[in-house]
Each structure stands twice: as C-alpha cells, then as structure tokens.
Write an enzyme that holds these catalytic residues in place. Structure first.
Site, mmCIF file in Angstrom:
data_model
loop_
_atom_site.group_PDB
_atom_site.id
_atom_site.type_symbol
_atom_site.label_atom_id
_atom_site.label_comp_id
_atom_site.label_asym_id
_atom_site.label_seq_id
_atom_site.Cartn_x
_atom_site.Cartn_y
_atom_site.Cartn_z
ATOM 1 N N GLY A 39 0.842 -1.267 0.020
ATOM 2 C CA GLY A 39 -0.092 -0.034 0.152
ATOM 3 C C GLY A 39 1.010 1.188 0.052
ATOM 4 C CG ASN A 181 5.196 6.464 -12.477
ATOM 5 O OD1 ASN A 181 4.469 7.073 -13.206
ATOM 6 N ND2 ASN A 181 5.145 5.345 -12.027
ATOM 7 N N GLY A 249 9.268 3.255 -6.255
ATOM 8 C CA GLY A 249 8.658 4.591 -6.140
ATOM 9 C C GLY A 249 8.385 5.214 -4.780
ATOM 10 C CG ASP A 250 5.459 3.455 -2.719
ATOM 11 O OD1 ASP A 250 4.644 4.453 -3.232
ATOM 12 O OD2 ASP A 250 4.877 2.353 -2.706
HETATM 13 O O1 RIB Z 1 3.547 1.364 -4.925
HETATM 14 C C1 RIB Z 1 3.510 -0.166 -4.672
HETATM 15 C C2 RIB Z 1 2.262 -0.388 -3.919
HETATM 16 O O2 RIB Z 1 1.207 -0.100 -4.872
HETATM 17 C C3 RIB Z 1 2.007 -1.865 -3.664
HETATM 18 O O3 RIB Z 1 2.562 -2.184 -2.372
HETATM 19 C C4 RIB Z 1 0.646 -1.905 -3.567
HETATM 20 O O4 RIB Z 1 0.037 -2.091 -2.658
HETATM 21 C C5 RIB Z 1 0.044 -0.786 -4.505
HETATM 22 O O5 RIB Z 1 -0.524 0.079 -3.568
#
Ligand code: RIB
Length: 308
Positions: A39, A181, A249-250
């Site tokens: 998430g 992105n 990216g996160d």
């Molecule tokens: O950015 C990656 C995330 O996107 C995953 O962990 C998935 O849960 C979605 O939310």
C-alpha cells in the site's frame, strides 16, 4: 529528526511471478506466490521511518486477518498508529504480477482504504508535523480535506499522484512538492516520456500548470527535479540487478522527503533516494525490501559518495 504524517493506503500485496503477461482470454501458470505488506501510504511511511523520520500513519484496515497482520508489521516499525481505523469491510488488496524483468502490473481492490473519510481526520493535530505525504489510493475528498488542513496550518504537502489522477491548477497550488513517475506525468500533461528531454518538457508543463516543485522518477533513466524558477537538477539511477520494482517509487519518495526536510541540497536528496530505490529493487516485496539509512549510506560509500 523530521516529523511526518502520512494519510494513505495499506494493502496486502499478493504477488505472483510470471514468465509473461497473459493476453485477453489466455490462462497462464504463475510461479511462486507471496504475501507482502504494501500500500503506497504504508510503504512511504516505512521508507521515511527507515530513513530517520518520526512517522505517524493514518489509514484504514479491515477487521480481518490481513488487517491484523498489516497493523502488526507497522507497529514493529515503531510507526505511530494512533488513530488507525478498522472498518467493517475487507483490508485493501493489491494483486500484483512481476515479470522476468522485475516489472510489475498491479490491480487494486481498495476495501477499507475507500472508507477512510474526512471525518476520520478530525482528531489530528496537524501542527505537530513538518510535512504530510499523500498518494491517490484513498477517496479524493479525504485527500482534499488534508490539503485544506495542511495549507491552513502551514505544513508542507508532498503529493504522489499514484494511481494517476488529473489535478486542477487550484489543487496544484496547494501542493509543495509533487513526485510522480513517467506514466503519471504523461497522464497529467499528455506528453509521452521516452527520454530525458521529454521528461523535462513534462516537468515544465506541470510547473506551468501551477506546481511549485516537481520530481519525475524515470526508472533506469534516473530522476529529474524542477522548480517554479525553472531550476533543474538531474540524477542518474544507480544500476543494480532488478528483482522486483514493486515499491521502488515509494522508497524513493519516503527517503527523499526525509533528506529534503533535513535541508540537504536537492542533488544529495536525489542521490540518497535513488540509492534507496536501487537497493529496494534488488529484493522481492515492497516494504520488506526497503533499506535502512545505514544500508543506504554504505551503498553510497561504496560508490564513493558521502552522506552528510
Ligand atoms: O507502490 C507499490 C504499491 O502499490 C504496492 O505495495 C501496492 O499495494 C500498491 O498500493
């Protein structure tokens, strides 16, 4: 130590590796299915925490096994979960396929994330934070409420418009830093991005639409920063063997924001975030793959770069 609040999603990621993506109507065998906590909201919280911030995560989980697991994992990271909600629906799920190149496709089943409402934010003491991180996996009215609160209380807003969303000039003006992105940037600008010049054109267009600072993450082509004075900073990616890009990216966003709040110069922040993202793609899973600040520093030291 920077203090950050993240209002966003938490998902259980169900990840299957595939040799290729099926065509419509085709059935294929996947290899090796794994369950990872994910998430975008939870991922960015963990990336920021491992980079050295104090993090408060506000999100919604279902009252089910996956919800309990995600809660336990976030708690183990020492993320502040005060105000975390349990809703009477299923926990968010992300159905993810990863191909041989480590690239992914994601289908979201938002579940409880869709139940995170503006009224759930009433108790938040916004002034306790330097910045808020937002993504696009919760209802837009909740993001809009956070934007209003943050502007009202004068805290910095970092927004990751993922999955892609159109943003009005009024909304862009409420955001201090937009990180997206190439696909999300194309959706905002209609500019296809295949190389750095097109990335610069898209970043410029986003600034002209009203953004103050924008960063485009470009995978193997690195990252690009532009601000409303049209200053540009480019940073190459660190080449590394790619196993799984989920959450890269996160990782970039959570770690960049911490360095940015520590008032590092933009190139140093980009290098740190690129190094963290490179380490993240070398391991399976989103949160599981995110490096600590010490691991990022060691990686950069190997490349002859110092983290200050
Ligand atoms: O950015 C990656 C995330 O996107 C995953 O962990 C998935 O849960 C979605 O939310």
């Amino acid at each position: 130590m920077p203090s950050i609040i993240v209002v966003g999603s938490a998902n259980m990621d169900i990840v299957t590796r595939v040799s290729h993506y099926p065509k419509p109507g085709e059935t294929i065998f996947g290899q090796q299915t794994s369950f990872y906590s994910g998430g975008k909201g939870a991922n960015q919280s963990i990336a920021a925490k491992r980079s050295g911030a104090e993090v408060h995560f506000v999100g919604a989980l279902g009252n089910d096994f996956f919800g309990n697991e995600l809660y336990r994992i976030l708690r183990e990271e020492a993320i502040d979960l005060d105000g975390m909600l349990k809703k009477a629906v299923n926990t968010g799920l992300a159905l993810i396929t990863v191909n041989k190149a480590g690239e992914n496709n994601i289908i979201l089943s938002p579940g409880a994330n869709n139940e995170l409402l503006p009224s759930d934010l009433d108790e938040i003491d916004w002034e306790a934070y330097e910045a808020v991180l937002l993504q696009n996996e919760i209802p837009w009215e909740t993001n809009a409420c956070v934007l209003d609160q943050a502007k009202d209380k004068g805290i910095k807003v970092v927004f990751n418009p993922a999955p892609a969303v159109q943003l009005s000039p009024e909304t862009l003006k409420q955001i201090d830093l937009l990180i997206l992105n190439e696909h999300e940037a194309t959706s905002l600008t209609s500019i296809p991005i295949r190389h750095i010049d097109e990335a610069k054109a898209a970043a410029k267009e986003i600034i002209l639409q009203g953004a103050k600072e924008v960063i485009l993450t470009l995978g193997l082509q690195g990252s690009l920063y532009m601000n409303d004075k049209m200053e540009v900073v480019e940073c190459p990616a660190y080449p590394i063997e790619t196993v799984d890009t989920t959450g890269a990216g996160d990782t970039f966003i959570g770690s960049f924001v911490v360095r940015y709040l520590l008032k590092q110069d933009i190139l140093s922040c980009l290098k740190y975030a690129s190094a963290a993202a490179a380490l993240a793609v070398s391991i399976n899973g989103a949160q599981k793959a995110m490096p600590s600040a010490a691991e990022v520093a060691a990686f950069l030291a190997e490349k002859g770069e110092l983290v200050t």
